[in-house]
Design a protein around this motif. Sequence first.
Motif, PDB file in Angstrom:
ATOM      1  N   THR A   1       6.631  19.145   9.790  1.00  0.00           N
ATOM      2  CA  THR A   1       6.335  17.710   9.762  1.00  0.00           C
ATOM      3  C   THR A   1       7.556  16.857  10.096  1.00  0.00           C
ATOM      4  O   THR A   1       7.465  15.634  10.132  1.00  0.00           O
ATOM      5  CB  THR A   1       5.781  17.284   8.383  1.00  0.00           C
ATOM      6  OG1 THR A   1       6.823  17.339   7.397  1.00  0.00           O
ATOM      7  CG2 THR A   1       4.637  18.181   7.948  1.00  0.00           C
TER       8      THR A   1
ATOM      9  N   GLU B   1      -5.915  11.095   7.940  1.00  0.00           N
ATOM     10  CA  GLU B   1      -6.303  12.344   7.280  1.00  0.00           C
ATOM     11  C   GLU B   1      -7.792  12.594   7.472  1.00  0.00           C
ATOM     12  O   GLU B   1      -8.609  11.676   7.348  1.00  0.00           O
ATOM     13  CB  GLU B   1      -5.997  12.256   5.789  1.00  0.00           C
ATOM     14  CG  GLU B   1      -6.398  13.494   5.011  1.00  0.00           C
ATOM     15  CD  GLU B   1      -6.176  13.356   3.512  1.00  0.00           C
ATOM     16  OE1 GLU B   1      -6.516  14.305   2.776  1.00  0.00           O
ATOM     17  OE2 GLU B   1      -5.682  12.297   3.081  1.00  0.00           O
TER      18      GLU B   1
ATOM     19  N   GLY C   1      10.678   6.263   6.738  1.00  0.00           N
ATOM     20  CA  GLY C   1       9.262   6.537   6.600  1.00  0.00           C
ATOM     21  C   GLY C   1       8.810   6.336   5.161  1.00  0.00           C
ATOM     22  O   GLY C   1       9.060   5.286   4.558  1.00  0.00           O
ATOM     23  N   PRO C   2       8.199   7.353   4.536  1.00  0.00           N
ATOM     24  CA  PRO C   2       7.701   7.218   3.164  1.00  0.00           C
ATOM     25  C   PRO C   2       8.761   7.465   2.101  1.00  0.00           C
ATOM     26  O   PRO C   2       8.496   7.325   0.909  1.00  0.00           O
ATOM     27  CB  PRO C   2       6.629   8.312   3.092  1.00  0.00           C
ATOM     28  CG  PRO C   2       7.167   9.375   3.978  1.00  0.00           C
ATOM     29  CD  PRO C   2       7.857   8.663   5.119  1.00  0.00           C
TER      30      PRO C   2
ATOM     31  N   GLU D   1       2.993  17.031   2.402  1.00  0.00           N
ATOM     32  CA  GLU D   1       2.021  16.078   2.950  1.00  0.00           C
ATOM     33  C   GLU D   1       2.609  14.683   3.156  1.00  0.00           C
ATOM     34  O   GLU D   1       2.119  13.914   3.982  1.00  0.00           O
ATOM     35  CB  GLU D   1       0.786  15.991   2.040  1.00  0.00           C
ATOM     36  CG  GLU D   1      -0.128  17.195   2.075  1.00  0.00           C
ATOM     37  CD  GLU D   1       0.342  18.360   1.227  1.00  0.00           C
ATOM     38  OE1 GLU D   1      -0.293  19.427   1.278  1.00  0.00           O
ATOM     39  OE2 GLU D   1       1.367  18.204   0.498  1.00  0.00           O
ATOM     40  N   LEU D   2       3.673  14.345   2.429  1.00  0.00           N
ATOM     41  CA  LEU D   2       4.306  13.037   2.613  1.00  0.00           C
ATOM     42  C   LEU D   2       4.874  12.884   4.023  1.00  0.00           C
ATOM     43  O   LEU D   2       4.992  11.767   4.535  1.00  0.00           O
ATOM     44  CB  LEU D   2       5.419  12.826   1.581  1.00  0.00           C
ATOM     45  CG  LEU D   2       4.965  12.552   0.148  1.00  0.00           C
ATOM     46  CD1 LEU D   2       6.165  12.443  -0.774  1.00  0.00           C
ATOM     47  CD2 LEU D   2       4.117  11.286   0.083  1.00  0.00           C
TER      48      LEU D   2
ATOM     49  N   HIS E   1       2.511  10.946   6.570  1.00  0.00           N
ATOM     50  CA  HIS E   1       2.006   9.651   6.104  1.00  0.00           C
ATOM     51  C   HIS E   1       1.529   8.726   7.208  1.00  0.00           C
ATOM     52  O   HIS E   1       0.676   7.872   6.984  1.00  0.00           O
ATOM     53  CB  HIS E   1       3.085   8.940   5.284  1.00  0.00           C
ATOM     54  CG  HIS E   1       4.140   8.279   6.116  1.00  0.00           C
ATOM     55  ND1 HIS E   1       4.998   8.996   6.924  1.00  0.00           N
ATOM     56  CD2 HIS E   1       4.456   6.970   6.299  1.00  0.00           C
ATOM     57  CE1 HIS E   1       5.804   8.162   7.540  1.00  0.00           C
ATOM     58  NE2 HIS E   1       5.507   6.933   7.183  1.00  0.00           N
ATOM     59  N   ASP E   2       2.063   8.883   8.423  1.00  0.00           N
ATOM     60  CA  ASP E   2       1.680   7.993   9.529  1.00  0.00           C
ATOM     61  C   ASP E   2       0.444   8.469  10.278  1.00  0.00           C
ATOM     62  O   ASP E   2      -0.039   7.769  11.180  1.00  0.00           O
ATOM     63  CB  ASP E   2       2.843   7.847  10.522  1.00  0.00           C
ATOM     64  CG  ASP E   2       3.821   6.756  10.091  1.00  0.00           C
ATOM     65  OD1 ASP E   2       3.449   5.942   9.226  1.00  0.00           O
ATOM     66  OD2 ASP E   2       4.939   6.731  10.613  1.00  0.00           O
TER      67      ASP E   2
END
Length: 304
Positions: A64, A244, A206-207, A236-237, A240-241
């Motif tokens: 990711t 899902e 990002g997150p 999974e973070l 985030h963009d």
Amino acid sequence: MGRKRKGRDISGWLIVDKPAGMTSTAVVNKVRWALEAKKAGHAGTLDPEATGLLAIALGEATKTVPFITDAMKAYEFSVRFGQATNTDDAEGEVTSESDARPSDDEIKQELSKFVGEIMQVPPKFSAVKIDGQRAYKRARAGEEFEVAARPLWVEEILLTDRPDADHATIEMTCGKGGYVRAIARDLGEALGCYGHVVWLRRLWSGPFDLENAVTFDEIEALARTPALEEKLLPLELGLHDLAEVKATDMGAARLRNGNPGQVIARDVEFGEECWASHEGRAVAVGRYQGGELHPSRVFVSAEV
């Protein structure tokens, strides 16, 4: 047969508040050792003297990394006016000087011109490749060369403090590939007084933000203990963009084998890149095509 990589199959994100004086690679290596992880990488290099958020991916989370690298990021930094250096920061040699100093209003006026899509020339002392070789290697060898300008999206750039006439503190939110040293250099040139970065700190990416970060001292103190593993954030973070979609039981099984799998999607367009989850865990990233996800990345295990 290749040599089997040693270490644990551990996946997730560790957010580190990088100290000055260390390379990003050195921090990654320390984290890999501390968690006895088989695989690790970072999402966005910080210069050795820079501090702040360094997002480190472990195991399956490394798949990711591109999504975090592409995400928006925020920096706080100090510009020293009156001097240009060959590295565009305080570590380099002074190449030009000026007695001129800008007013706050002049700084704000010029900063407004850096908002939106701009063309930026990376510093010669940077990791960009020139004819297959890192620019900083050619610069250290004293070679003469040009670095091509590249686009950068700047969401916001603000003057936040003016401690004295020589210095200004600035915060910037930007997209992928931004060089803060180039911003300081170009701002100084626009103001007619030269400029370079004194210090730089990444605030978020990002997150991820510094609220969830661990210090280097904590990594050393908690190394190879469950307490450090508890600091990991879910892989999974890193997605985030992306939208899902939910994989069915059969769809999840097919996706894990690298095959198109059935998913349930809402508000997702045909051909859109998204990620599939099953029972709360990431299964794959791919393109949504009429009730199925066609995977480009498959997660073997989403366990933290």
